[in-house]
Design a protein around this motif. Sequence first.
Motif, mmCIF file in Angstrom:
data_model
loop_
_atom_site.group_PDB
_atom_site.id
_atom_site.type_symbol
_atom_site.label_atom_id
_atom_site.label_comp_id
_atom_site.label_asym_id
_atom_site.label_seq_id
_atom_site.Cartn_x
_atom_site.Cartn_y
_atom_site.Cartn_z
ATOM 1 N N GLY A 254 -13.856 5.789 -11.236
ATOM 2 C CA GLY A 254 -12.580 5.104 -11.120
ATOM 3 C C GLY A 254 -12.231 4.833 -9.670
ATOM 4 N N ILE A 255 -10.964 5.065 -9.312
ATOM 5 C CA ILE A 255 -10.465 4.757 -7.976
ATOM 6 C C ILE A 255 -9.644 5.935 -7.456
ATOM 7 C CG2 ILE A 255 -8.960 3.219 -6.639
ATOM 8 C CD1 ILE A 255 -11.490 1.866 -7.554
ATOM 9 N N SER A 256 -9.889 6.325 -6.202
ATOM 10 C CA SER A 256 -9.056 7.314 -5.514
ATOM 11 C C SER A 256 -8.074 6.562 -4.631
ATOM 12 C CB SER A 256 -9.917 8.250 -4.661
ATOM 13 O OG SER A 256 -10.828 8.964 -5.474
ATOM 14 N N VAL A 257 -6.789 6.912 -4.740
ATOM 15 C CA VAL A 257 -5.739 6.170 -4.043
ATOM 16 C C VAL A 257 -5.023 7.093 -3.070
ATOM 17 C CG1 VAL A 257 -3.677 4.734 -4.301
ATOM 18 C CG2 VAL A 257 -5.434 4.731 -6.092
ATOM 19 N N ARG A 258 -4.844 6.618 -1.858
ATOM 20 C CA ARG A 258 -4.080 7.344 -0.832
ATOM 21 C C ARG A 258 -2.781 6.588 -0.603
ATOM 22 N NH1 ARG A 258 -4.326 7.031 5.138
ATOM 23 N NH2 ARG A 258 -3.599 9.026 6.015
ATOM 24 N N VAL A 259 -1.640 7.287 -0.683
ATOM 25 C CA VAL A 259 -0.321 6.670 -0.538
ATOM 26 C C VAL A 259 0.372 7.287 0.667
ATOM 27 C CG1 VAL A 259 1.856 6.114 -1.687
ATOM 28 C CG2 VAL A 259 -0.215 6.470 -3.055
ATOM 29 N N THR A 260 0.808 6.437 1.575
ATOM 30 C CA THR A 260 1.499 6.933 2.770
ATOM 31 C C THR A 260 2.712 6.057 3.061
ATOM 32 O OG1 THR A 260 0.099 5.561 4.197
ATOM 33 C CG2 THR A 260 -0.618 7.828 3.815
ATOM 34 N N PRO A 261 3.759 6.625 3.676
ATOM 35 C CA PRO A 261 4.874 5.783 4.128
ATOM 36 C C PRO A 261 4.350 4.753 5.125
ATOM 37 C CG PRO A 261 5.464 8.102 4.186
ATOM 38 C CD PRO A 261 3.997 8.053 3.938
ATOM 39 N N SER A 262 4.863 3.519 5.043
ATOM 40 C CA SER A 262 4.334 2.440 5.869
ATOM 41 C C SER A 262 5.388 1.937 6.838
ATOM 42 C CB SER A 262 3.858 1.283 4.988
ATOM 43 O OG SER A 262 3.482 0.178 5.776
ATOM 44 N N THR A 263 4.913 1.556 8.027
ATOM 45 C CA THR A 263 5.784 0.913 9.015
ATOM 46 C C THR A 263 5.380 -0.543 9.195
ATOM 47 O OG1 THR A 263 4.304 1.634 10.794
ATOM 48 C CG2 THR A 263 6.155 3.071 10.235
ATOM 49 N N MET A 264 4.572 -1.091 8.227
ATOM 50 C CA MET A 264 4.047 -2.445 8.372
ATOM 51 C C MET A 264 4.993 -3.502 7.826
ATOM 52 S SD MET A 264 -0.048 -2.236 7.780
ATOM 53 C CE MET A 264 -0.117 -1.229 6.312
ATOM 54 N N ALA A 265 6.211 -3.107 7.449
ATOM 55 C CA ALA A 265 7.141 -4.074 6.886
ATOM 56 C C ALA A 265 7.462 -5.193 7.861
ATOM 57 C CB ALA A 265 8.431 -3.382 6.460
ATOM 58 N N ARG A 266 7.308 -4.927 9.157
ATOM 59 C CA ARG A 266 7.620 -5.954 10.151
ATOM 60 C C ARG A 266 6.429 -6.873 10.405
ATOM 61 N NH1 ARG A 266 9.871 -1.224 11.913
ATOM 62 N NH2 ARG A 266 8.038 -0.732 13.179
ATOM 63 N N ASP A 267 5.299 -6.617 9.742
ATOM 64 C CA ASP A 267 4.089 -7.429 9.938
ATOM 65 C C ASP A 267 3.784 -8.181 8.642
ATOM 66 O OD1 ASP A 267 0.642 -6.753 11.011
ATOM 67 O OD2 ASP A 267 1.698 -8.602 10.526
ATOM 68 N N PRO A 268 4.238 -9.428 8.493
ATOM 69 C CA PRO A 268 4.077 -10.148 7.218
ATOM 70 C C PRO A 268 2.623 -10.313 6.795
ATOM 71 C CG PRO A 268 5.605 -11.289 8.682
ATOM 72 C CD PRO A 268 4.940 -10.222 9.494
ATOM 73 N N ASP A 269 1.700 -10.333 7.755
ATOM 74 C CA ASP A 269 0.295 -10.535 7.386
ATOM 75 C C ASP A 269 -0.247 -9.403 6.534
ATOM 76 O OD1 ASP A 269 -0.523 -12.033 10.589
ATOM 77 O OD2 ASP A 269 0.251 -12.918 8.733
ATOM 78 N N HIS A 270 0.376 -8.263 6.535
ATOM 79 C CA HIS A 270 -0.100 -7.116 5.770
ATOM 80 C C HIS A 270 0.619 -6.960 4.434
ATOM 81 C CE1 HIS A 270 -1.681 -6.116 9.748
ATOM 82 N NE2 HIS A 270 -2.551 -5.357 9.106
ATOM 83 N N LEU A 271 1.518 -7.883 4.146
ATOM 84 C CA LEU A 271 2.291 -7.757 2.910
ATOM 85 C C LEU A 271 1.734 -8.676 1.831
ATOM 86 C CD1 LEU A 271 5.905 -7.706 4.345
ATOM 87 C CD2 LEU A 271 4.389 -5.792 3.835
ATOM 88 N N ILE A 272 1.757 -8.213 0.612
ATOM 89 C CA ILE A 272 1.334 -9.025 -0.517
ATOM 90 C C ILE A 272 2.594 -9.524 -1.216
ATOM 91 C CG2 ILE A 272 0.169 -8.994 -2.743
ATOM 92 C CD1 ILE A 272 -1.742 -6.977 -1.628
ATOM 93 N N PRO A 273 2.706 -10.831 -1.445
ATOM 94 C CA PRO A 273 3.935 -11.366 -2.058
ATOM 95 C C PRO A 273 4.113 -10.857 -3.478
ATOM 96 C CG PRO A 273 2.213 -13.035 -1.964
ATOM 97 C CD PRO A 273 1.733 -11.871 -1.152
#
Length: 683
Positions: A254-273
């Motif tokens: 399957g898939i192992s998922v790592r979840v962390t608080p993000s500070t990338m909200a100010r970088d639109p290129d890293h966001l998925i609509p």
Amino acid sequence: MSETGAHLGSLYLLDEDKRVLLMDAWQGIPTAIAKAWSRMRVTEPTPVAVALRERRLVWMADQEELARTFPGAALALPYRFAVATAPIRAGDADWGAVLLAWPSDQAELAEERRHTIEWTCEQMGTALHEAHLSGVPVKPGGRPRMLSPYRRRFIDPDAGLAALDCLNGLPEGYLALDLDGRITFLTAPAAELLGESPSQLIGERPWEALPWLNTPEYEDRYRAAVISQQTTSFTARRPSGQWLAFQLYPAPQGISVRVTPSTMARDPDHLIPDPVLASGRRMEASALYGMLRLATTLTQAATVQEVVDLVADHTLPVLNAQVLAIVSAESGRLVLIGSQGASQERIERFNKWSTTSSAPEGAPADAKEPAFFASRRELRTVYPLAVDDPLSAYAALPLTMPRRTLGTLVIGYDRPHHFTAEERATLTSLAGLVAQALDRARLYDIKAKLAQSLQARLLPSRLPHVEGLETAARYLPATHGMDIGGDFYDLMQLDEGYAAAVIGDVQGHDPTAAALMGQVRTAIHAYTAAGADPGEVLAQTNRLLVDLSPNRFTSCLYFTVDVGRQLLEVANAGHLPALLHHPGGAVQLIEPEPGLLLGIEPETEYKSIHVALPPGATLVLYTDGMVEVPGTLLDDSIADLILRLTRHAEHPLEELADALIEPMAIVEHRLDDTALLLLRSAA
């Protein structure tokens, strides 16, 4: 899979009719994708079907190569992976195929892996063949089986508890998804970051349990990680306003998922609509995936029956439905256009009812708007006549074009079925795809009938009787485009025991080619009746064609046959050599010096030669559709034709004609038309 290091694979077996590949087992593939690919026509342009048809291993090193060779499959599976497919066969018997996939990090399939795949397929083919001979054949199951991964080592449960304690002590969160995307494990920090208790998340898919993850893009990142075995990532915003970063790492099961608080909200290129459909409803990525694959597949459908077959093959498994039918109302009667899954008894009962009863206004099979019936009770409320119907739930979807309705797509379930808002939206969209494909197919069918009628009128309705000469002819139209070709043949009686025979091929597969073919036949008839010899007939026809159609060329082989003198006279305008089978078994290639194709140079001369015609000899004239096979040298194809001629030469002439044309007749999609003319002198 274990020996070759493949991370996903599937086994396909042929159905009883040898027309459909049915998935019997799979491993490493999400269930939604496995369902969508669980049925496959052997004629489809997919790696699995090609491996079976061409009886060879097919290797695609990466997505680019897959897109070049199989664009439909690449569009439906837009992920990075390498794939190999191989046929399962024993002798001349085909049984199925195997598909294996790896991360796309290798340019070539290692020889050791190739040997393992081919050896395994050979062993499976032998086992299937022996089971068939023993009277206990192995048949594909009703539903594909999901296989558990092969474990090479034992895992200590105490080690797992220690790992859990370790992960719970870290600030970031960790969770595990199985191949279907369901959460099988999560740490306390992960549950806290996601804002739900572990009991609410275990066994659920994140994009279904958490509304703020319920968009196709997030599910697609999970699919990409599973199929490509490459790390994927995205960020998402919780209702509280906090952004979280998700990193998805492929694991064996399957898939192992790592979840962390993000500070990338100010970088639109890293966001998925996070789009919402125009209808206001969100559609599951699995439904979007199925619609995408069906849309690409329906572009291949040329006839109404192909539309029915493709829609049924690609939707019934995904929808868990049992019956699909397309009906239309014509002159107040319901007409069954096509169906799959319905028993012959049900079809006959419907046909009998439709010829004696009128279609009630607003009946499910004549719906003006999509209608959904979750149970028989709901169906009988609207349509009281449905008392004997064995199916328990229906979706009736009008196939609507801008200014008319073509019919209704009916999908039936053998159990009560609740149609969710998302499912209704998906089925309505499906009906739109089917309506467009059906409209194209109906237009194609009309054009095909017109083309075949035109073709039949341009070819001889029957061959004339020539004393001392037995004759037979065959013609096969192309199955591509409008089915109009330029291949022609003719036989003209000139005197008792004296005739002229011609075969040719006009450039092109369109009405212009067919019209020019008619002009060529008329010209040859006229010059033959005037007493011209073969070379003169071709020369005069050539001058006429240069004036009539300077941009179209024609190959032509022209014979006069003198049965009494046992003599042939022949001239050639760029056509394939004729074959003359002698009574003793030898086959002679008749190859006069070839002149230019007709219609190029007005002053071209064509030389004639004389060839002896022994009593009992058979003359074979043919066009390139008989011998031009992609990937095969022309000389090899002619040699195969000679072999078939030698094998069947002693048969009656009609049987010989059938034997020679059979390899072309059984091809479902012919890109060229084929003409064959046989002449046999009396023994």
